[in-house]
Enzyme design. Structure first.
Site, PDB file in Angstrom:
ATOM      1  N   GLU A 122       0.840  -1.192   0.000  1.00  0.00           N
ATOM      2  CA  GLU A 122       0.000   0.000   0.000  1.00  0.00           C
ATOM      3  C   GLU A 122       0.875   1.241   0.000  1.00  0.00           C
ATOM      4  OE1 GLU A 122      -3.613  -2.108   2.509  1.00  0.00           O
ATOM      5  OE2 GLU A 122      -2.690  -0.325   3.347  1.00  0.00           O
ATOM      6  N   CYS A 135       3.581   8.456   0.974  1.00  0.00           N
ATOM      7  CA  CYS A 135       4.120   7.553   1.994  1.00  0.00           C
ATOM      8  C   CYS A 135       4.289   6.189   1.322  1.00  0.00           C
ATOM      9  CB  CYS A 135       3.102   7.506   3.133  1.00  0.00           C
ATOM     10  SG  CYS A 135       3.516   6.349   4.418  1.00  0.00           S
ATOM     11  N   CYS A 142       6.214  -6.573   7.781  1.00  0.00           N
ATOM     12  CA  CYS A 142       7.397  -6.160   8.542  1.00  0.00           C
ATOM     13  C   CYS A 142       7.701  -7.254   9.556  1.00  0.00           C
ATOM     14  CB  CYS A 142       7.142  -4.834   9.252  1.00  0.00           C
ATOM     15  SG  CYS A 142       8.601  -4.199  10.104  1.00  0.00           S
ATOM     16  N   CYS A 146       6.449  -4.401  16.254  1.00  0.00           N
ATOM     17  CA  CYS A 146       6.200  -3.368  17.268  1.00  0.00           C
ATOM     18  C   CYS A 146       4.771  -3.586  17.762  1.00  0.00           C
ATOM     19  CB  CYS A 146       6.381  -1.973  16.678  1.00  0.00           C
ATOM     20  SG  CYS A 146       8.064  -1.721  16.078  1.00  0.00           S
ATOM     21  N   CYS A 149       1.677  -1.686  16.202  1.00  0.00           N
ATOM     22  CA  CYS A 149       1.637  -1.464  14.748  1.00  0.00           C
ATOM     23  C   CYS A 149       0.951  -2.622  14.035  1.00  0.00           C
ATOM     24  CB  CYS A 149       3.060  -1.284  14.222  1.00  0.00           C
ATOM     25  SG  CYS A 149       3.145  -1.204  12.426  1.00  0.00           S
ATOM     26  N   GLU A 208      10.283  -1.993   7.369  1.00  0.00           N
ATOM     27  CA  GLU A 208      11.399  -1.289   7.999  1.00  0.00           C
ATOM     28  C   GLU A 208      12.436  -1.021   6.892  1.00  0.00           C
ATOM     29  OE1 GLU A 208      12.559   0.280  10.780  1.00  0.00           O
ATOM     30  OE2 GLU A 208      14.288   0.461   9.464  1.00  0.00           O
ATOM     31  N   LEU A 262      10.792   6.714  18.032  1.00  0.00           N
ATOM     32  CA  LEU A 262      11.322   6.595  19.402  1.00  0.00           C
ATOM     33  C   LEU A 262      10.280   5.989  20.362  1.00  0.00           C
ATOM     34  CD1 LEU A 262      13.846   7.172  21.069  1.00  0.00           C
ATOM     35  CD2 LEU A 262      12.914   9.419  21.595  1.00  0.00           C
ATOM     36  N   CYS A 381      -0.894   6.252   9.599  1.00  0.00           N
ATOM     37  CA  CYS A 381       0.345   5.606  10.015  1.00  0.00           C
ATOM     38  C   CYS A 381       0.078   4.331  10.790  1.00  0.00           C
ATOM     39  CB  CYS A 381       1.093   6.535  10.955  1.00  0.00           C
ATOM     40  SG  CYS A 381       2.410   7.381  10.156  1.00  0.00           S
TER      41      CYS A 381
HETATM   42  N1  SAH Z   1       9.244   0.776  10.063  1.00  0.00           N
HETATM   43  C1  SAH Z   1       9.488   2.155  10.064  1.00  0.00           C
HETATM   44  C2  SAH Z   1       8.630   2.945   9.104  1.00  0.00           C
HETATM   45  C3  SAH Z   1       7.184   2.548   8.964  1.00  0.00           C
HETATM   46  S1  SAH Z   1       6.134   2.901  10.324  1.00  0.00           S
HETATM   47  C4  SAH Z   1       9.383   2.714  11.462  1.00  0.00           C
HETATM   48  O1  SAH Z   1       8.921   1.992  12.344  1.00  0.00           O
HETATM   49  O2  SAH Z   1       9.804   3.836  11.665  1.00  0.00           O
HETATM   50  C5  SAH Z   1       5.894   4.667  10.258  1.00  0.00           C
HETATM   51  C6  SAH Z   1       5.535   5.298  11.584  1.00  0.00           C
HETATM   52  O3  SAH Z   1       4.223   4.913  12.009  1.00  0.00           O
HETATM   53  C7  SAH Z   1       6.458   4.874  12.708  1.00  0.00           C
HETATM   54  O4  SAH Z   1       6.822   5.975  13.514  1.00  0.00           O
HETATM   55  C8  SAH Z   1       5.596   3.923  13.487  1.00  0.00           C
HETATM   56  O5  SAH Z   1       6.047   3.757  14.794  1.00  0.00           O
HETATM   57  C9  SAH Z   1       4.247   4.591  13.384  1.00  0.00           C
HETATM   58  N2  SAH Z   1       3.120   3.726  13.706  1.00  0.00           N
HETATM   59  C10 SAH Z   1       3.017   2.385  13.568  1.00  0.00           C
HETATM   60  N3  SAH Z   1       1.812   1.958  13.965  1.00  0.00           N
HETATM   61  C11 SAH Z   1       1.108   3.048  14.358  1.00  0.00           C
HETATM   62  C12 SAH Z   1      -0.216   3.259  14.831  1.00  0.00           C
HETATM   63  N4  SAH Z   1      -1.068   2.248  14.955  1.00  0.00           N
HETATM   64  N5  SAH Z   1      -0.586   4.514  15.128  1.00  0.00           N
HETATM   65  C13 SAH Z   1       0.257   5.561  14.952  1.00  0.00           C
HETATM   66  N6  SAH Z   1       1.505   5.424  14.489  1.00  0.00           N
HETATM   67  C14 SAH Z   1       1.940   4.182  14.195  1.00  0.00           C
HETATM   68 FE1  SF4 Z   2       7.702  -2.548  11.395  1.00  0.00          FE
HETATM   69 FE2  SF4 Z   2       7.749   0.130  11.716  1.00  0.00          FE
HETATM   70 FE3  SF4 Z   2       5.500  -1.293  12.222  1.00  0.00          FE
HETATM   71 FE4  SF4 Z   2       7.608  -1.502  13.847  1.00  0.00          FE
HETATM   72  S1  SF4 Z   2       6.363   0.348  13.470  1.00  0.00           S
HETATM   73  S2  SF4 Z   2       6.360  -3.214  13.055  1.00  0.00           S
HETATM   74  S3  SF4 Z   2       9.302  -1.351  12.421  1.00  0.00           S
HETATM   75  S4  SF4 Z   2       6.494  -1.053  10.232  1.00  0.00           S
END
Ligand code: SAH
Ligand code: SF4
Length: 408
Positions: A122, A135, A142, A146, A149, A208, A262, A381
């Site tokens: 996507e 984006c 991934c 996390c 996510c 990632e 972070l 996001c």
């Molecule tokens: N893997 C990379 C880039 C993709 S995620 C990373 O983790 O940085 C892009 C951003 O969305 C990251 O800051 C991630 O922590 C945030 N993110 C992931 N799941 C989210 C959610 N459910 N709500 C808000 N932000 C989220």
């Molecule tokens: Fe992967 Fe980024 Fe989602 Fe973490 S926040 S699971 S690194 S896409």
């Protein structure tokens, strides 16, 4: 297929037929790969440089979709190119437009072998008055899990090739009419500043990026080529959960802007939210930021901080956050948590997000709260997850329900 230790692949060797069967597409290829293609297609060596610059211009500046559009290329050569390759884009499985103008595309990549139905990724377009941000995804799914996510819960994972990353930008530009002489579809929301409709790229979609660094680096080279897509390197941002060893090389080799996910101010909590922290703890991550090549007051690192109710949103954490970032050219981006079905987290209350933001602001940092965009089409996001995967999850659920009924 789950591959928890997905290797940081080198880009595919320089050759022009990445897939079996169908003619390979030239869209998204680097100059080196296009040159290799011209050689394979039998274009004489002395002509190759000139043909390369013609192809490059037609593909990336004009957005040509047919070899027949390339008016300064002889018909015989057009036919020769068409015999060996195409200018196909990934298939658009779905295009959704949000009430706020955000657009999401689900793209299917060509199958890579027998039994592969084509990976889905996507990408999301977020138009604003003075910029249009795309984006993009760097992986299908991934591996990093996390806990907040949605992408991290996807089971099918593979690295995208460089061309598959660039092709997301090409599809967005096609659909927005972002080429000389073209115009956006009726009623589309695009920037009003007279500039390009896709002006900024953020690697914040699925995956990632630094676990697929070599392909991301190659893609950034293509996106920022001054004779091609011409995106400014300052308008390409790579977001990482903290793959420390690749942060320095990213800055040195691509000059891209850096964003760090972070989300916590101590290792205990970050280990839980962003499990890669167990491998590269906060102190190492911040050290890599301090020495990030090219960082300055004008080129700050963005620290992303997702606001999770009762988990990381206390005002004392806001104070620790600003202390931690002292000495780093930083800005802090607060992201309201975007919930997804089955998540254990809730978004912090709006008043708390504002109080948190004030602490940061009072310490001298800009702390914009990221406005949630495209929530109605699950484009925000962390909500990206391929449709195939969602359908499979639904099918699994139905099967489980049937089995449960059967055992009653
Ligand atoms: N893997 C990379 C880039 C993709 S995620 C990373 O983790 O940085 C892009 C951003 O969305 C990251 O800051 C991630 O922590 C945030 N993110 C992931 N799941 C989210 C959610 N459910 N709500 C808000 N932000 C989220
Ligand atoms: Fe992967 Fe980024 Fe989602 Fe973490 S926040 S699971 S690194 S896409």
């Amino acid at each position: 297929m789950i591959d928890p230790a997905l290797p940081q692949t080198e880009p595919a060797p320089v050759r022009a037929e990445p897939r079996q069967g169908a003619r390979p597409t030239l869209v998204g290829l680097s100059r080196d790969r296009l040159t290799a293609f011209l050689e394979e297609a039998g274009v004489p060596e002395k002509e190759r440089r000139m043909r390369l610059s013609q192809l490059w211009h037609w593909i990336y500046v004009r957005g040509a979709a047919e070899f027949g559009d390339m008016t300064n290329v002889a018909r015989q050569l057009q036919a020769q190119l068409a015999e060996h390759a195409s200018l196909d884009r990934p298939e658009i499985v779905r295009e959704q437009v949000s009430a706020d103008g955000t657009r999401k595309w689900v793209l299917r990549m060509p199958p890579r072998g027998l039994g592969d139905r084509g990976a889905e990724v996507e990408c999301v377009y977020i138009p604003e008055r003075d910029r249009g941000t795309l984006c993009v995804s760097s992986q299908v799914g991934c591996t990093l899990n996390c806990s907040f996510c949605h992408t991290g819960t996807q089971r099918l994972v593979r690295n995208l090739e460089a061309w598959e990353i660039v092709a997301q930008v090409m599809v967005a530009r096609d659909r927005l009419g972002d080429y000389p002489g073209k115009s956006p579809p009726q009623g589309a929301f695009v920037p009003h500043d007279g500039g390009r409709f896709v002006s900024n790229i953020v690697f914040m979609g699925m995956g990632e990026p630094l676990y697929n660094y070599a392909n991301v680096r190659e893609a950034i080279g293509i996106l920022t080529d001054p004779q091609g897509l011409q995106l400014s390197r300052r308008k390409v941002t790579v977001s990482t959960s903290g793959v420390v060893p690749d942060i320095g090389p990213l800055g040195a080799e691509t000059s891209a802007m850096l964003a760090i996910s972070l989300h916590a101010t101590n290792d205990g909590l970050r280990d839980e939210l962003v499990p890669i922290n167990r491998k590269y703890p906060i102190a190492e991550l911040l050290e890599a930021c301090r020495t990030y090549p090219g960082v300055s007051n004008a080129r700050r690192i963005t620290f992303e901080y997702v606001m999770l109710k009762g988990v990381n949103d206390s005002l004392s954490e806001a104070r620790v956050l600003v202390r931690m970032l002292r000495g780093i050219h930083a800005k802090i981006n607060l992201i309201p948590f975007n919930p997804w079905p089955g998540t254990q987290y809730e978004c912090s209350d709006w008043a708390q997000i504002e109080r948190f933001s004030e602490v940061i602001f009072d310490a001298g940092y800009a702390s914009p709260i990221r406005t949630p965009r495209g929530r109605d089409i699950l484009a925000a996001c962390g909500q990206l997850k391929s449709d195939t995967e969602k359908m499979r999850a639904r099918a699994r659920l139905m099967l489980e329900e049937q089995l449960a009924l059967g055992t009653e």
